[in-house]
Design a protein around this motif. Structure first.
Motif, PDB file in Angstrom:
ATOM      1  N   PRO A 112     -34.724   3.323 -27.949  1.00 58.80           N
ATOM      2  CA  PRO A 112     -34.141   4.366 -27.098  1.00 58.80           C
ATOM      3  C   PRO A 112     -34.459   4.167 -25.616  1.00 58.80           C
ATOM      4  N   HIS A 113     -33.413   4.224 -24.801  1.00 62.02           N
ATOM      5  CA  HIS A 113     -33.496   4.162 -23.337  1.00 62.02           C
ATOM      6  C   HIS A 113     -33.857   2.772 -22.796  1.00 62.02           C
ATOM      7  N   ALA A 114     -33.921   1.761 -23.678  1.00 60.59           N
ATOM      8  CA  ALA A 114     -34.270   0.425 -23.183  1.00 60.59           C
ATOM      9  C   ALA A 114     -33.241  -0.089 -22.185  1.00 60.59           C
ATOM     10  N   ARG A 115     -31.967   0.240 -22.391  1.00 65.03           N
ATOM     11  CA  ARG A 115     -30.910  -0.256 -21.512  1.00 65.03           C
ATOM     12  C   ARG A 115     -30.793   0.524 -20.202  1.00 65.03           C
ATOM     13  N   ASP A 116     -31.461   1.633 -20.101  1.00 62.35           N
ATOM     14  CA  ASP A 116     -31.226   2.516 -18.955  1.00 62.35           C
ATOM     15  C   ASP A 116     -31.424   1.808 -17.626  1.00 62.35           C
ATOM     16  N   ILE A 117     -32.522   1.086 -17.489  1.00 55.40           N
ATOM     17  CA  ILE A 117     -32.810   0.443 -16.202  1.00 55.40           C
ATOM     18  C   ILE A 117     -31.847  -0.702 -15.925  1.00 55.40           C
ATOM     19  N   ASP A 118     -31.367  -1.381 -16.984  1.00 55.31           N
ATOM     20  CA  ASP A 118     -30.363  -2.431 -16.799  1.00 55.31           C
ATOM     21  C   ASP A 118     -29.060  -1.825 -16.282  1.00 55.31           C
ATOM     22  N   ASN A 119     -28.702  -0.653 -16.810  1.00 50.58           N
ATOM     23  CA  ASN A 119     -27.498   0.022 -16.341  1.00 50.58           C
ATOM     24  C   ASN A 119     -27.636   0.441 -14.883  1.00 50.58           C
ATOM     25  N   LYS A 120     -28.829   0.878 -14.491  1.00 48.33           N
ATOM     26  CA  LYS A 120     -29.056   1.237 -13.090  1.00 48.33           C
ATOM     27  C   LYS A 120     -28.949   0.008 -12.193  1.00 48.33           C
ATOM     28  N   MET A 121     -29.472  -1.132 -12.684  1.00 53.06           N
ATOM     29  CA  MET A 121     -29.349  -2.364 -11.908  1.00 53.06           C
ATOM     30  C   MET A 121     -27.884  -2.759 -11.760  1.00 53.06           C
ATOM     31  N   ALA A 122     -27.099  -2.610 -12.839  1.00 54.62           N
ATOM     32  CA  ALA A 122     -25.678  -2.955 -12.772  1.00 54.62           C
ATOM     33  C   ALA A 122     -24.954  -2.079 -11.752  1.00 54.62           C
ATOM     34  N   GLU A 123     -25.293  -0.790 -11.726  1.00 51.40           N
ATOM     35  CA  GLU A 123     -24.672   0.120 -10.761  1.00 51.40           C
ATOM     36  C   GLU A 123     -25.049  -0.270  -9.336  1.00 51.40           C
ATOM     37  N   ALA A 124     -26.310  -0.660  -9.130  1.00 49.65           N
ATOM     38  CA  ALA A 124     -26.745  -1.082  -7.795  1.00 49.65           C
ATOM     39  C   ALA A 124     -26.028  -2.359  -7.369  1.00 49.65           C
ATOM     40  N   ARG A 125     -25.844  -3.280  -8.304  1.00 53.32           N
ATOM     41  CA  ARG A 125     -25.124  -4.518  -7.979  1.00 53.32           C
ATOM     42  C   ARG A 125     -23.654  -4.237  -7.691  1.00 53.32           C
ATOM     43  N   HIS A 126     -23.088  -3.290  -8.438  1.00 49.33           N
ATOM     44  CA  HIS A 126     -21.690  -2.917  -8.197  1.00 49.33           C
ATOM     45  C   HIS A 126     -21.511  -2.402  -6.771  1.00 49.33           C
ATOM     46  N   LYS A 127     -22.495  -1.652  -6.312  1.00 47.21           N
ATOM     47  CA  LYS A 127     -22.439  -1.101  -4.948  1.00 47.21           C
ATOM     48  C   LYS A 127     -22.953  -2.102  -3.903  1.00 47.21           C
ATOM     49  N   VAL A 128     -23.478  -3.233  -4.368  1.00 46.94           N
ATOM     50  CA  VAL A 128     -24.146  -4.217  -3.508  1.00 46.94           C
ATOM     51  C   VAL A 128     -25.216  -3.515  -2.666  1.00 46.94           C
ATOM     52  N   ASP A 129     -26.016  -2.722  -3.343  1.00 47.56           N
ATOM     53  CA  ASP A 129     -27.098  -1.975  -2.692  1.00 47.56           C
ATOM     54  C   ASP A 129     -28.407  -2.717  -2.960  1.00 47.56           C
ATOM     55  N   TRP A 130     -28.823  -3.513  -1.986  1.00 46.29           N
ATOM     56  CA  TRP A 130     -29.971  -4.390  -2.190  1.00 46.29           C
ATOM     57  C   TRP A 130     -31.267  -3.608  -2.396  1.00 46.29           C
ATOM     58  N   GLU A 131     -31.455  -2.525  -1.688  1.00 41.85           N
ATOM     59  CA  GLU A 131     -32.693  -1.765  -1.848  1.00 41.85           C
ATOM     60  C   GLU A 131     -32.822  -1.200  -3.261  1.00 41.85           C
ATOM     61  N   GLU A 132     -31.732  -0.725  -3.811  1.00 43.58           N
ATOM     62  CA  GLU A 132     -31.772  -0.249  -5.194  1.00 43.58           C
ATOM     63  C   GLU A 132     -32.050  -1.387  -6.149  1.00 43.58           C
ATOM     64  N   MET A 133     -31.431  -2.534  -5.917  1.00 45.12           N
ATOM     65  CA  MET A 133     -31.672  -3.696  -6.787  1.00 45.12           C
ATOM     66  C   MET A 133     -33.150  -4.069  -6.795  1.00 45.12           C
ATOM     67  N   PHE A 134     -33.749  -4.098  -5.625  1.00 40.25           N
ATOM     68  CA  PHE A 134     -35.170  -4.433  -5.548  1.00 40.25           C
ATOM     69  C   PHE A 134     -36.001  -3.393  -6.304  1.00 40.25           C
ATOM     70  N   ARG A 135     -35.587  -2.128  -6.230  1.00 35.57           N
ATOM     71  CA  ARG A 135     -36.326  -1.051  -6.874  1.00 35.57           C
ATOM     72  C   ARG A 135     -36.351  -1.223  -8.395  1.00 35.57           C
ATOM     73  N   TYR A 136     -35.276  -1.733  -8.972  1.00 41.00           N
ATOM     74  CA  TYR A 136     -35.196  -1.859 -10.426  1.00 41.00           C
ATOM     75  C   TYR A 136     -35.661  -3.220 -10.940  1.00 41.00           C
ATOM     76  N   ALA A 137     -35.962  -4.135 -10.036  1.00 43.13           N
ATOM     77  CA  ALA A 137     -36.380  -5.475 -10.452  1.00 43.13           C
ATOM     78  C   ALA A 137     -37.783  -5.452 -11.052  1.00 43.13           C
ATOM     79  N   ILE A 138     -38.035  -6.311 -12.033  1.00 42.43           N
ATOM     80  CA  ILE A 138     -39.371  -6.433 -12.620  1.00 42.43           C
ATOM     81  C   ILE A 138     -40.372  -6.851 -11.549  1.00 42.43           C
ATOM     82  N   ASP A 139     -39.955  -7.753 -10.668  1.00 40.36           N
ATOM     83  CA  ASP A 139     -40.819  -8.214  -9.576  1.00 40.36           C
ATOM     84  C   ASP A 139     -40.086  -7.987  -8.249  1.00 40.36           C
TER      85      ASP A 139
END
Length: 437
Positions: free
Chosen positions: A364-391
């Motif tokens: 349960p909820h394992a995909r949630d952060i991947d979906n947030k990363m996909a949304e950030a990439r869709h918007k090309v929002d680099w700060e959000e992408m960095f926020r969801y990255a493992i590193d």
């Protein structure tokens, strides 16, 4: 005043412990369901009553895959300051467990500081510490001496201990009969094999298993039944020695549960990818669905310097097929004691494997952060992408090392970025490359 000795005893008696409540919340699982899984041994919550800084984690059926970080000094590398930096690294990147595998001199000062500091579970292998703790050579150590070391670790607050109780005369006979390319590669297993061979005695942890369990029950320490005969190269995997020991571990798990001691089973080792799924199913069947803790598996033997990758490949396959707990492997495996950067690389690789497996298992909820990363990439929002990255630091450093003229792209594709192009068309805009608009 606790009305139970262990998490398992509490669960069997319908008592919801604070640790169970913590785990249920972290896992988005109904507390009653978690209690059932702890009661039957399918989930372990390693939580020594003396580890007061612990933030409890569950390991087992239906829960997120956890990772462990090994650290500790050796005779050639004795800097405890560096090891504490590794602890900080492990906690920063969210490792759920840390094993102190120090095997030189008096180790208890560091271990006590570690337990006092760490919200992560702490594990040890008492066999590693026996010679330094007792100041005796191997042949001079008695069964009673080994029990003293276990008690000392339990009193200090260790949450789980690797005990190699399955390498007994029966499993050794199978190992000797079949023969191997790499023989025994488990450090604790090799020491016990040597002790048994030199003294002519049975494995003291097997012979005095009930006494071991009494100590562990007293402090609510989870026993991690070590795989002394794990394969150390892919040619030795799934052989008679490994399977003979696994059969012994299944029986020892039932004996531990009868005394309300929680159990984990440790597994391979080195193993070709096509054998991993079958081994996971076999362990779960033979060991009655006990949580499975794997080192790797490493899927090839020819990548020294890159074994965090060979391990992550095997770990992802193993966890997707039922393994519950991954022991990280660093690029330094087989070569030297890992430094701080090695530890980071090992943690990240293991976290990726665990997370990928959780997606495959439908946690349960394992995909949630991947979906947030996909949304950030869709918007090309680099700060959000960095926020969801493992590193996040590495992701940011890579992006900024060759900055694009337009921050709505990266330097790989520039204005030919597929995301940018598609977004512009869907927004009714014209895409041009040769002229500015």
């Amino acid at each position: 005043m606790r009305k139970y000795s262990t998490q398992m005893e509490a669960a069997k008696n319908g008592i919801l412990t604070p640790e169970m409540e913590t785990v249920a919340k972290k896992e988005s699982m109904a507390p009653e369901k978690l209690m059932e899984l702890v009661a039957c041994g399918q989930v372990a919550i390693p939580a020594n009553k003396n580890h007061t800084t612990l933030s409890a984690e569950g390991i087992g059926t239906g829960l997120k895959t956890k990772i462990n970080v090994n650290l500790g000094i050796s005779g050639d590398c004795k800097d405890y300051g560096v090891e504490m930096q590794k602890v900080d690294m492990a906690l920063r990147f969210g490792a759920e467990a840390i094993m102190d595998l120090s095997n030189y001199g008096k180790t208890n000062t560091f271990r006590r500081e570690l337990i006092q500091k760490s919200p992560a579970m702490i594990g040890t292998v008492p066999m590693y510490d026996a010679i330094g703790y007792l100041e005796k050579d191997l042949l001079e150590i008695t069964a009673e001496d080994f029990l003293k070391v276990i008690r000392a670790h339990a009193e200090e607050g260790v949450d789980f201990m690797t005990i190699h109780a399955g390498i007994n005369r029966r499993s050794v006979e199978a190992f000797r009969r079949e023969g191997r390319k790499m023989n025994i590669v488990s450090r604790g297993g090799s020491l016990l094999f040597a002790w048994m061979s030199m003294t002519g005695n049975e494995n003291p942890f097997f012979e005095h298993y009930d006494a071991v369990l009494e100590i562990l029950r007293e402090y609510d320490v989870t026993i991690s039944l070590g795989d002394a005969l794990r394969p150390g190269c892919i040619d030795d995997s799934s052989d008679a020695g490994q399977i003979a020991e696994l059969i012994e571990l299944g029986h020892l798990a039932e004996r531990a549960w009868a005394k309300d001691v929680q159990v984990m089973i440790e597994g391979p080792g080195h193993m070709a990818m096509n054998e991993i799924a079958a081994n996971m199913a076999m362990e779960k069947r033979i060991c009655h669905n006990a949580p499975f803790y794997v080192l790797g598996p490493l899927v090839t033997d020819i990548a020294p310097g890159y074994d965090h990758i060979t391990s992550a490949i095997g770990g992802a396959i193993a966890a997707a097929n039922g393994a519950d707990f991954l022991c990280y492997v660093t690029p330094a495996e087989h070569l030297r004691l890992p430094d701080l950067e090695d530890v980071k690389e090992g943690i990240i690789a293991s976290k990726i494997a665990a997370h990928a497996a959780d997606i495959a298992k439908g946690i349960p909820h394992a995909r949630d952060i991947d979906n947030k990363m996909a949304e950030a990439r869709h918007k090309v929002d680099w700060e959000e992408m960095f926020r969801y990255a493992i590193d996040p630091e590495k992701a940011r450093a890579y992006f900024e090392s060759t900055p694009p003229a337009d921050r709505h792209t990266c330097s790989m594709c520039g204005k030919m970025c597929a995301v940018r192009t598609t977004n512009m068309i869907l927004e009714g805009k014209e895409v041009t490359f040769c002229t500015e608009k």
